[in-house]
Design a protein around this motif. Structure first.
Motif, PDB file in Angstrom:
ATOM      1  N   TYR A  46     -30.935  40.126  15.476  1.00  0.00           N
ATOM      2  CA  TYR A  46     -31.763  40.493  14.328  1.00  0.00           C
ATOM      3  C   TYR A  46     -30.907  41.366  13.426  1.00  0.00           C
ATOM      4  CZ  TYR A  46     -36.396  38.760  15.628  1.00  0.00           C
ATOM      5  OH  TYR A  46     -37.470  37.951  15.886  1.00  0.00           O
ATOM      6  N   TYR A  62     -40.262  38.929  10.968  1.00  0.00           N
ATOM      7  CA  TYR A  62     -39.318  38.760  12.086  1.00  0.00           C
ATOM      8  C   TYR A  62     -39.365  37.358  12.697  1.00  0.00           C
ATOM      9  CZ  TYR A  62     -38.657  43.730  11.608  1.00  0.00           C
ATOM     10  OH  TYR A  62     -38.347  44.957  11.091  1.00  0.00           O
ATOM     11  N   ALA A  67     -34.375  36.593   9.086  1.00  0.00           N
ATOM     12  CA  ALA A  67     -34.363  37.890   9.789  1.00  0.00           C
ATOM     13  C   ALA A  67     -33.166  38.004  10.736  1.00  0.00           C
ATOM     14  CB  ALA A  67     -35.663  38.062  10.582  1.00  0.00           C
ATOM     15  N   HIS A  96     -37.304  48.641  15.040  1.00  0.00           N
ATOM     16  CA  HIS A  96     -37.049  47.450  14.210  1.00  0.00           C
ATOM     17  C   HIS A  96     -35.626  47.405  13.662  1.00  0.00           C
ATOM     18  CE1 HIS A  96     -41.357  46.632  14.165  1.00  0.00           C
ATOM     19  NE2 HIS A  96     -41.590  47.813  13.635  1.00  0.00           N
TER      20      HIS A  96
END
Ligand code: ADP
Ligand SMILES: Nc1ccn([C@@H]2O[C@H](COP(=O)(O)O)[C@@H](O)[C@H]2O)c(=O)n1
Length: 210
Positions: A46, A62, A67, A96
């Motif tokens: 990611y 996501y 992403a 995140h």
């Protein structure tokens, strides 16, 4: 070292990809030792979002291909295939973004990689010798994701439900399900399908013995 074989394990979120890959890996490591097999997660790729505030990171989709830094995953798979170790990023679902640590992954005769959008990306598909798709019903995935994300990823039931409706379910039908056509092996019953686990283990044993 002989030719490297790259095995991809794809499928919906919480379909059992990581349980399947880690079961194959751990059982073979217990039997044969750790040399020769490496395991990577698409989620580690990611995109880094450390330049964004936490509130801004919460707005990222996501489940969309954008992403992921697939370019880096392609580069790492190519390096491993060429016998070079790589520094796999580490990712935090709670913040995140990537953490500051990396994990050194050594090249091996067999590389396993698991993730939701592996078979959607043609650049990645070209690198895979064997592709597996975890074909778990979406309602089962949602129930498992609910429990896992609340227990392990710092989420609430409400946030899991909202994210499921907004991005997870639409992305499944737009990107993940259509990529099933590229799988060599379609696995039902998630990460505990012992026959499928044994099939992949046998194939890996055979490759390691060549
Ligand atoms: N066949 C199964 N039966 C029961 N629980 C399972 C099964 N497969 C996976 N799980 C559980 O469901 C959750 C999601 O599985 P996981 O392997 O993390 O999915 P993925 O990597 O596809 O997101 C985990 O808590 C895992 O232990
Ligand atoms: N910060 C993030 C990053 C990813 N997700 C969700 O993870 C799913 C993919 O991982 P699996 O282990 O479940 O395959 C994906 O569906 C993203 O929605 C997240 O919630 N937060």
């Amino acid at each position: 070292m002989g030719k490297t074989t790259i095995i991809a394990i794809a499928g919906a979120s919480a379909s059992g990809k990581s349980l399947f890959a880690s079961t194959v890996y751990q059982e073979l490591v217990a039997e044969l030792g750790g040399n020769g097999i490496a395991i990577l997660a698409e989620d580690a790729y990611y995109r880094d979002q450390s330049h964004l505030t936490f509130e801004q990171r919460q707005l990222t989709n996501y489940d969309h291909p954008s992403a992921f830094e697939h370019e880096l995953l392609v580069q790492h798979l190519e390096q491993l295939r060429d016998g070079q170790a790589v520094a796999m990023p580490q990712y935090s679902y709670k913040s995140h973004t990537r953490t500051t640590e990396t994990i050194k992954v050594q090249p091996g005769r067999v590389i396993m990689v698991e993730g939701i959008l592996l078979l959607h990306d043609p650049h990645l598909r070209k690198l895979f010798d064997i592709s597996v798709f975890m074909d778990t019903p979406l309602d089962v995935c949602l129930l498992r994701r609910m429990t896992r994300d609340v227990e392990e990823r710092g989420r609430t039931i409400q946030s899991v439900a909202e994210q499921y409706e907004e991005t997870v379910r639409p992305a499944f039908f737009e990107f993940i399900l259509p990529s099933k056509q590229f799988a060599d092996l379609v696995v039902t019953r998630g990460g505990q399908n012992e026959i499928a686990i044994d099939l992949i283990k046998s194939k890996i044993r055979q490759l390691l013995a060549e």
